[in-house]
Design an enzyme around this catalytic site. Structure first.
Site, PDB file in Angstrom:
ATOM      1  N   ASP A  42       0.834  -1.198   0.000  1.00  0.00           N
ATOM      2  CA  ASP A  42       0.000   0.000   0.000  1.00  0.00           C
ATOM      3  C   ASP A  42       0.870   1.251   0.000  1.00  0.00           C
ATOM      4  O   ASP A  42       2.046   1.221   0.393  1.00  0.00           O
ATOM      5  CB  ASP A  42      -0.902   0.017   1.230  1.00  0.00           C
ATOM      6  CG  ASP A  42      -2.104  -0.915   1.096  1.00  0.00           C
ATOM      7  OD1 ASP A  42      -2.306  -1.455  -0.001  1.00  0.00           O
ATOM      8  OD2 ASP A  42      -2.817  -1.099   2.096  1.00  0.00           O
ATOM      9  N   LYS A  64      -3.461   2.924  -2.848  1.00  0.00           N
ATOM     10  CA  LYS A  64      -4.517   3.861  -3.230  1.00  0.00           C
ATOM     11  C   LYS A  64      -4.613   4.930  -2.151  1.00  0.00           C
ATOM     12  O   LYS A  64      -4.737   4.613  -0.974  1.00  0.00           O
ATOM     13  CB  LYS A  64      -5.865   3.150  -3.377  1.00  0.00           C
ATOM     14  CG  LYS A  64      -5.836   2.023  -4.407  1.00  0.00           C
ATOM     15  CD  LYS A  64      -7.125   1.241  -4.362  1.00  0.00           C
ATOM     16  CE  LYS A  64      -7.086   0.083  -5.347  1.00  0.00           C
ATOM     17  NZ  LYS A  64      -6.058  -0.909  -5.006  1.00  0.00           N
ATOM     18  N   MET A 178     -10.403   7.208   7.197  1.00  0.00           N
ATOM     19  CA  MET A 178     -10.435   8.044   5.990  1.00  0.00           C
ATOM     20  C   MET A 178     -11.548   9.086   6.063  1.00  0.00           C
ATOM     21  O   MET A 178     -12.270   9.334   5.085  1.00  0.00           O
ATOM     22  CB  MET A 178     -10.585   7.163   4.739  1.00  0.00           C
ATOM     23  CG  MET A 178      -9.404   6.231   4.529  1.00  0.00           C
ATOM     24  SD  MET A 178      -9.598   5.111   3.108  1.00  0.00           S
ATOM     25  CE  MET A 178     -10.674   3.865   3.829  1.00  0.00           C
TER      26      MET A 178
END
Length: 286
Positions: A42, A64, A178
């Site tokens: 990641d 991402k 997030m």
């Protein structure tokens, strides 16, 4: 597989890299990283963790980040399958725990469909590391009966598809991954669903890393606080009575700022670095 072999050639392990601090890796995760021929990692997996791999191990970023996707998920799936079919020992290194918002199911399905052995090595999820760093408990007898984990990631321009009534539980701790860019919607939706505007909130950025930052505020001030404090940083938001300041007699962790009551100038980064926090006057107006 021989008992002394960590990864068999042609197999894949989905490995939890934890929140970022290499010391928070499991012993098994460290062994798997060291044994890999190729590591697909990641974006937020740091060099200190990748450096645990052997010198000739290939490292491929497939991470991402909000607004900056380096690989679509089907492409990542195809890369994992290709590497395993080539007989490589493959590690898919994921931030936190692979089974929590890590798209583990999609990758496992692709690998199993290709007949490739795939297993999971769990990791410490960011919310657990954040609670430890802040010196709090996500659950608290008589205060927080349960803990709810949600992600605020959504398609660009779309609202969050969440059950706000269920999440607005004053007897629970809400951990939002997030959540930086959705702070205004989170605050508004939870208050509209019945959660008190004064509900304690703890915002944490770069959890477990040397430059970790913490900010205490309240639900109605969450958008303002996030804009001023967490711009561009990986952010976790904890909401609920259990995350309140344990008491005035206890000092906040280094790098913390408390907005309730009204703070003086806060600190961030290193222990001797100071800056004014532009939330103070907004706190008075509210």
């Amino acid at each position: 597989m021989p008992p002394d072999e960590v990864i068999a050639p042609g197999s894949v392990w989905l490995v939890g890299a934890g929140p970022g601090d290499p010391d928070l890796l499991t012993r098994k995760a460290e062994r798997l990283i060291a044994a890999a021929d190729i590591i697909f990692h990641d974006a937020l997996v740091g060099l200190a963790i990748l450096d645990l791999a052997t010198g000739d191990a290939e490292r491929v970023s497939v991470g991402k980040r909000s607004g900056r996707h380096s690989k679509a998920q089907p492409s990542t799936n195809a890369l994992l399958v290709e590497a395993a079919l080539a007989g490589k020992r493959v590690v898919r290194l994921k931030g936190g725990d692979p089974a929590l918002f890590g798209r583990a199911a999609e990758e496992l399905d692709a690998l199993r469909a290709a007949g490739i052995p795939a297993r999971i090595c769990p990791g410490i999820t960011t919310a657990s590391a954040a609670a430890a760093s802040a010196g709090i408990s996500l659950s608290l007898r008589g205060v927080a009966r349960r803990v709810q984990f949600v992600t605020a990631h959504s398609r660009r321009g779309a609202g969050l598809d969440l059950d706000w009534t269920a999440l607005a539980d004053e007897g629970a701790t809400l951990a939002i991954y997030m959540g930086r860019d959705a702070a205004a919607e989170i605050s508004r939706s939870l208050i509209d669903a019945g959660l008190a505007p004064t509900t304690p909130v703890l915002i944490l950025c770069n959890v477990s890393l040397p430059d970790e930052r913490q900010l205490r505020t309240r639900l109605d001030l969450l958008p303002l606080a996030t804009d001023a404090f967490a711009e561009g940083l990986p952010t976790l938001i904890l909401i609920g009575a259990a995350v309140a300041d344990p008491g005035a007699a206890r000092s906040l962790p280094s790098g913390s700022i408390d907005l309730d009551p009204l703070p003086q100038a806060g600190t961030r980064g290193g222990a001797d670095e100071h800056r004014q926090v532009p939330i103070e006057r907004a706190r008075v107006r509210s």
